[in-house]
Scaffold this active site. Structure first.
Site, PDB file in Angstrom:
ATOM      1  N   LYS A 166       2.272  -5.811   3.228  1.00  0.00           N
ATOM      2  CA  LYS A 166       2.392  -6.368   1.867  1.00  0.00           C
ATOM      3  C   LYS A 166       2.089  -7.858   1.852  1.00  0.00           C
ATOM      4  O   LYS A 166       1.612  -8.379   0.847  1.00  0.00           O
ATOM      5  CB  LYS A 166       3.786  -6.081   1.293  1.00  0.00           C
TER       6      LYS A 166
ATOM      7  N   LYS B 157      -2.757   5.157   3.635  1.00  0.00           N
ATOM      8  CA  LYS B 157      -1.721   5.977   2.990  1.00  0.00           C
ATOM      9  C   LYS B 157      -1.930   5.969   1.474  1.00  0.00           C
ATOM     10  O   LYS B 157      -2.250   4.932   0.903  1.00  0.00           O
ATOM     11  CB  LYS B 157      -0.366   5.333   3.331  1.00  0.00           C
TER      12      LYS B 157
ATOM     13  N   LYS C 229       0.936   3.768  -4.648  1.00  0.00           N
ATOM     14  CA  LYS C 229       0.764   3.329  -6.036  1.00  0.00           C
ATOM     15  C   LYS C 229       0.021   2.006  -6.064  1.00  0.00           C
ATOM     16  O   LYS C 229      -0.888   1.807  -6.848  1.00  0.00           O
ATOM     17  CB  LYS C 229       2.125   3.136  -6.696  1.00  0.00           C
TER      18      LYS C 229
HETATM   19  N1  AQP Z   1       1.240   8.705   0.971  1.00  0.00           N
HETATM   20  C1  AQP Z   1       2.489   9.143   1.117  1.00  0.00           C
HETATM   21  N2  AQP Z   1       2.717  10.264   1.849  1.00  0.00           N
HETATM   22  C2  AQP Z   1       3.993  10.711   2.016  1.00  0.00           C
HETATM   23  N3  AQP Z   1       5.079  10.111   1.467  1.00  0.00           N
HETATM   24  C3  AQP Z   1       4.880   9.000   0.733  1.00  0.00           C
HETATM   25  N4  AQP Z   1       5.721   8.179   0.075  1.00  0.00           N
HETATM   26  C4  AQP Z   1       4.999   7.195  -0.507  1.00  0.00           C
HETATM   27  N5  AQP Z   1       3.701   7.341  -0.244  1.00  0.00           N
HETATM   28  C5  AQP Z   1       3.586   8.456   0.526  1.00  0.00           C
HETATM   29  C6  AQP Z   1       7.165   8.336   0.007  1.00  0.00           C
HETATM   30  O1  AQP Z   1       7.535   8.331  -1.369  1.00  0.00           O
HETATM   31  C7  AQP Z   1       8.814   7.710  -1.501  1.00  0.00           C
HETATM   32  C8  AQP Z   1       8.737   6.626  -2.548  1.00  0.00           C
HETATM   33  O2  AQP Z   1       7.965   5.541  -2.022  1.00  0.00           O
HETATM   34  P1  AQP Z   1       7.439   4.299  -2.819  1.00  0.00           P
HETATM   35  O3  AQP Z   1       8.053   4.240  -4.155  1.00  0.00           O
HETATM   36  O4  AQP Z   1       7.525   3.087  -1.939  1.00  0.00           O
HETATM   37  O5  AQP Z   1       5.909   4.765  -3.011  1.00  0.00           O
HETATM   38  P2  AQP Z   1       4.498   4.064  -2.817  1.00  0.00           P
HETATM   39  O6  AQP Z   1       3.504   4.871  -3.524  1.00  0.00           O
HETATM   40  O7  AQP Z   1       4.277   3.784  -1.375  1.00  0.00           O
HETATM   41  O8  AQP Z   1       4.732   2.757  -3.671  1.00  0.00           O
HETATM   42  P3  AQP Z   1       4.065   1.352  -3.561  1.00  0.00           P
HETATM   43  O9  AQP Z   1       4.657   0.517  -4.637  1.00  0.00           O
HETATM   44  O10 AQP Z   1       2.602   1.465  -3.490  1.00  0.00           O
HETATM   45  O11 AQP Z   1       4.644   0.863  -2.202  1.00  0.00           O
HETATM   46  P4  AQP Z   1       3.890   0.502  -0.855  1.00  0.00           P
HETATM   47  O12 AQP Z   1       3.091  -0.688  -1.167  1.00  0.00           O
HETATM   48  O13 AQP Z   1       5.028   0.261   0.076  1.00  0.00           O
HETATM   49  O14 AQP Z   1       3.064   1.653  -0.434  1.00  0.00           O
HETATM   50  C9  AQP Z   1       9.190   7.187  -0.116  1.00  0.00           C
HETATM   51  O15 AQP Z   1      10.059   8.112   0.512  1.00  0.00           O
HETATM   52  C10 AQP Z   1       7.885   7.141   0.613  1.00  0.00           C
HETATM   53  O16 AQP Z   1       8.044   7.280   2.014  1.00  0.00           O
END
Ligand code: AQP
Length: 325
Positions: A112, A192, A195
């Site tokens: 990040k 990965k 969002k």
């Molecule tokens: N790609 C993924 N595959 C499996 N599990 C996932 N999770 C997130 N992405 C994957 C899991 O979902 C839960 C919520 O996580 P989050 O709100 O942090 O989701 P995100 O999409 O990763 O959100 P952001 O804002 O984009 O965050 P970053 O930048 O950290 O990726 C968690 O249990 C997560 O493991």
């Protein structure tokens, strides 16, 4: 010891199939056998720049999406993090235990910091400390998350050990619970699905947008012409079939891909059908839920009040053990 689950999701954008397969589907399976706390972690989401005008809608949409996906807010405590100020109170206390060196090693912080060079703030750095507070306020024993969060749960365990050792045993050591889909890749097939990366398929996608997105997804890059045999083991589109296509059909696609019997376009069309069969009922349920939001708001606020009572009890114990009166 009772089995208690805590897990959170950030209202940082639309909920996508990575969140659904990696976290929410797993949460649903736990509803009957664990005491479940599921949280929209709005305080985590403000660690990156966000649009203030949209924020409340995002938080509420995350609630509606979770319920539409199958989280029953009357069987679990689905609530909003900022409704329980004890989360940030405990986080401050844990800040005094958390080793800087451990926080500096966190992959999510490093990623990040690269992604948000103009806004590397202390909240981003201490994100795992607040996450530890989230989990242990409810004395959670298990934390269903995707693979990206495992390092943070390991960190939470270390903080719990330190706390229990120094001030007396209050907290169980939380364990991560991974789903059958711990790491869904984005449409680029490399990073990965997330969002904030914009490489996702949202659960609210229209069929048209879904079609466009899947058609643009990267497949086996070595397969250039239709007649080239493909390698499903390195193809992200094929890996998604694992979650959206019945096994017999999937085996057939695998065999046909290897002998160039099916092309990437047809393989993608089948995937679109499979994903749509999952998304359509979720979207229908969402439309129904939107018709009676007042009742849902009451449930979510009541869940917050119940969580606050539990959190106040935990904070009472924490302060007592730490000599804070
Ligand atoms: N790609 C993924 N595959 C499996 N599990 C996932 N999770 C997130 N992405 C994957 C899991 O979902 C839960 C919520 O996580 P989050 O709100 O942090 O989701 P995100 O999409 O990763 O959100 P952001 O804002 O984009 O965050 P970053 O930048 O950290 O990726 C968690 O249990 C997560 O493991």
């Amino acid at each position: 010891m009772n089995k208690t689950v805590f897990s959170g999701i950030q209202p940082s954008g639309e909920i996508h199939i990575g969140n659904y397969l990696g976290a929410i589907q797993n949460w649903i399976t736990l509803l009957d056998s664990y005491e479940c706390f599921f949280c929209i972690v709005d305080y985590h989401a403000i660690t990156v720049k966000y649009d203030v005008k949209d924020f409340q809608d995002r938080v509420w949409n995350a609630i509606i999406d979770n319920i539409a996906c199958g989280i029953d807010p009357e069987k679990s405590r689905l609530f909003i993090q900022s409704h329980v100020p004890e989360h940030t109170e405990l986080a401050w206390i844990l800040n005094s235990i958390a080793p800087m060196g451990d926080l500096e090693r966190m992959t999510q912080y490093k990623d990040k910091s690269k992604q948000h060079k103009e806004n590397i703030n202390a909240g981003l750095f201490t994100y795992p400390v607040l996450q530890t507070a989230d989990i242990i306020l409810y004395k959670a024993t298990h934390v269903p998350v995707g693979e990206d969060q495992v390092q943070h749960i390991e960190f939470a365990r270390r903080i719990v050990k330190s706390f229990n050792h120094r001030f007396g045993k209050i907290f169980p050591e939380p364990k991560e619970l991974l789903s059958h889909a711990p790491r869904i890749l984005g449409l680029d097939g490399k990073a990965k699905m997330s969002k904030s990366m914009g490489n996702y398929i949202a659960i609210g996608e229209t069929r048209e947008v879904l079609q466009k997105k899947v058609m643009s997804a990267v497949t086996d890059e070595k397969r250039i012409r239709r007649n080239d045999p493909g390698d499903p083991s390195i193809c992200n589109v094929f890996s998604l079939h694992q979650f959206f296509t019945p096994s017999e059909k999937r085996d057939e696609i695998e065999t046909e891909c290897k002998r160039a019997g099916i092309g990437c376009v047809d393989c993608k069309k089948l995937l679109i059908n499979g994903i749509w069969a999952t998304l359509e009922p979720i979207q229908e349920k969402r439309t129904t839920l939107l018709k009676d939001q007042n009742r849902l708001r009451e449930i979510i606020y009541e869940n917050g009040r119940q969580c606050k009572q539990i959190a106040e009890n935990t904070m009472g114990q924490v302060k007592e053990q730490m000599g804070i009166r």
